[in-house]
Each structure stands twice: as C-alpha cells, then as structure tokens.
Design a protein around this motif. Structure first.
Motif, PDB file in Angstrom:
ATOM      1  N   MET A 171       0.819  -1.183   0.000  1.00 30.91           N
ATOM      2  CA  MET A 171       0.000   0.000   0.000  1.00 30.91           C
ATOM      3  C   MET A 171       0.873   1.262   0.000  1.00 30.91           C
ATOM      4  O   MET A 171       0.492   2.253  -0.600  1.00 30.91           O
ATOM      5  N   LEU A 172       2.014   1.200   0.677  1.00 30.70           N
ATOM      6  CA  LEU A 172       2.901   2.362   0.670  1.00 30.70           C
ATOM      7  C   LEU A 172       3.429   2.640  -0.727  1.00 30.70           C
ATOM      8  O   LEU A 172       3.566   3.793  -1.125  1.00 30.70           O
ATOM      9  N   LYS A 173       3.720   1.581  -1.479  1.00 32.77           N
ATOM     10  CA  LYS A 173       4.196   1.766  -2.859  1.00 32.77           C
ATOM     11  C   LYS A 173       3.105   2.426  -3.702  1.00 32.77           C
ATOM     12  O   LYS A 173       3.390   3.327  -4.483  1.00 32.77           O
ATOM     13  N   LEU A 174       1.866   1.993  -3.530  1.00 36.84           N
ATOM     14  CA  LEU A 174       0.750   2.603  -4.260  1.00 36.84           C
ATOM     15  C   LEU A 174       0.674   4.093  -3.945  1.00 36.84           C
ATOM     16  O   LEU A 174       0.550   4.922  -4.844  1.00 36.84           O
ATOM     17  N   LYS A 175       0.792   4.455  -2.656  1.00 37.78           N
ATOM     18  CA  LYS A 175       0.734   5.867  -2.274  1.00 37.78           C
ATOM     19  C   LYS A 175       1.910   6.649  -2.837  1.00 37.78           C
ATOM     20  O   LYS A 175       1.755   7.745  -3.364  1.00 37.78           O
ATOM     21  N   HIS A 176       3.093   6.081  -2.728  1.00 37.50           N
ATOM     22  CA  HIS A 176       4.295   6.771  -3.203  1.00 37.50           C
ATOM     23  C   HIS A 176       4.272   6.979  -4.722  1.00 37.50           C
ATOM     24  O   HIS A 176       4.640   8.044  -5.217  1.00 37.50           O
ATOM     25  N   ASP A 177       3.821   5.966  -5.450  1.00 41.43           N
ATOM     26  CA  ASP A 177       3.838   6.015  -6.913  1.00 41.43           C
ATOM     27  C   ASP A 177       2.655   6.750  -7.527  1.00 41.43           C
ATOM     28  O   ASP A 177       2.631   6.991  -8.725  1.00 41.43           O
ATOM     29  N   ASN A 178       1.673   7.098  -6.725  1.00 44.27           N
ATOM     30  CA  ASN A 178       0.448   7.660  -7.262  1.00 44.27           C
ATOM     31  C   ASN A 178       0.158   9.020  -6.627  1.00 44.27           C
ATOM     32  O   ASN A 178      -0.354   9.095  -5.514  1.00 44.27           O
TER      33      ASN A 178
END
Length: 77
Positions: A1-8
């Motif tokens: 979920m952190l990757k989704l937030k960081h990348d989006n």
C-alpha cells in the motif's frame, strides 16, 4: 500500500494529493471514497464491520464485501 501511495500522486498528502469524494454505499457499515487528480483515480471501499456487507456504488451493481475487507481500485492516467 505504501508503494501505491508513493507512486500515485492522487494519494499524496494535503494540497499535493487529489480531491476526496465520499461515495454513498447505501450501507453505514461500508465506507467508500474516491480521490482524483490529473486523470488519476483511486477508489477505496472498506467494510468496517465484523460481518459480510452488501453495498452499492453509484452506477454499479450491488456487491458484497467480507468482514473487515477492503477493495482498492486504480485507474492510471
């Protein structure tokens, strides 16, 4: 979920993220929202109860979400 937030960027904090739109689910035990910015859209649906719940989002058929489950949908730019 952190990757989704960081990348989006739509999920970034404060003025850097996208506008929040709370969605009507027709069920007070299911919370849903959509964030959008520059053609990017992320939609989150969360069942905040310990039992499966049925809900309906605007323009979509009714669905069931298991106890404490969530769904995250992403539409790329």
């Amino acid at each position: 979920m952190l990757k989704l937030k960081h990348d989006n960027p739509v999920l970034w904090n404060r003025q850097y993220g996208g506008a929040v739109q709370v969605l009507d689910t027709g069920n007070d035990k299911v919370f849903a929202f959509r964030r959008h910015r520059e053609g990017n859209v992320v939609q989150v649906v969360v069942n905040v109860s310990n039992a499966a719940q049925r809900y309906t989002l605007p323009g979509a058929p009714a669905q069931t979400l298991g106890a404490w489950h969530y769904v995250i949908g992403k539409q790329p730019r």
